[in-house]
Design a protein around this motif. Structure first.
Motif, mmCIF file in Angstrom:
data_model
loop_
_atom_site.group_PDB
_atom_site.id
_atom_site.type_symbol
_atom_site.label_atom_id
_atom_site.label_comp_id
_atom_site.label_asym_id
_atom_site.label_seq_id
_atom_site.Cartn_x
_atom_site.Cartn_y
_atom_site.Cartn_z
ATOM 1 N N GLY A 177 0.819 -1.214 0.000
ATOM 2 C CA GLY A 177 0.000 0.000 0.000
ATOM 3 C C GLY A 177 0.847 1.256 0.000
ATOM 4 O O GLY A 177 0.560 2.223 -0.710
ATOM 5 N N ILE A 178 1.907 1.257 0.792
ATOM 6 C CA ILE A 178 2.816 2.409 0.839
ATOM 7 C C ILE A 178 3.514 2.579 -0.504
ATOM 8 O O ILE A 178 3.665 3.695 -1.008
ATOM 9 N N LYS A 179 3.942 1.464 -1.096
ATOM 10 C CA LYS A 179 4.616 1.513 -2.398
ATOM 11 C C LYS A 179 3.680 2.076 -3.465
ATOM 12 O O LYS A 179 4.076 2.918 -4.277
ATOM 13 N N GLU A 180 2.421 1.642 -3.448
ATOM 14 C CA GLU A 180 1.448 2.145 -4.411
ATOM 15 C C GLU A 180 1.191 3.637 -4.214
ATOM 16 O O GLU A 180 1.070 4.396 -5.179
ATOM 17 N N PHE A 181 1.131 4.072 -2.954
ATOM 18 C CA PHE A 181 0.930 5.493 -2.657
ATOM 19 C C PHE A 181 2.097 6.327 -3.171
ATOM 20 O O PHE A 181 1.898 7.391 -3.768
ATOM 21 N N LYS A 182 3.331 5.852 -2.981
ATOM 22 C CA LYS A 182 4.503 6.577 -3.465
ATOM 23 C C LYS A 182 4.491 6.686 -4.986
ATOM 24 O O LYS A 182 4.800 7.737 -5.547
ATOM 25 N N ASN A 183 4.140 5.582 -5.659
ATOM 26 C CA ASN A 183 4.084 5.605 -7.120
ATOM 27 C C ASN A 183 3.026 6.584 -7.616
ATOM 28 O O ASN A 183 3.247 7.313 -8.581
ATOM 29 N N ALA A 184 1.875 6.605 -6.955
ATOM 30 C CA ALA A 184 0.814 7.520 -7.359
ATOM 31 C C ALA A 184 1.231 8.970 -7.140
ATOM 32 O O ALA A 184 0.942 9.836 -7.977
#
Length: 60
Positions: free
Chosen positions: A41-48
């Protein structure tokens, strides 16, 4: 009676108690799954957020 707001100051023993509580609630087998989900979830947030900043730079 006045209300006194105490700043959130968590010491090492409080972290130990919180950790033990989480271990008791979820069990040892569920914690790695929870951490994996949290990490993705954190990785997806950073990518977004990177994608949004790129779009803003392109508009300028």
């Amino acid at each position: 009676m006045s209300l006194y707001i105490v700043p959130l100051m968590i010491g090492p023993w409080q972290w130990v108690i919180i950790g033990l509580g989480i271990l008791l609630l979820f069990g040892g087998k569920k914690i790695p799954e929870l951490m994996k989900g949290l990490g993705s979830g954190i990785k997806e947030f950073k990518n977004a957020s990177k994608d949004e900043s790129k779009e803003i730079e392109e508009k300028e």
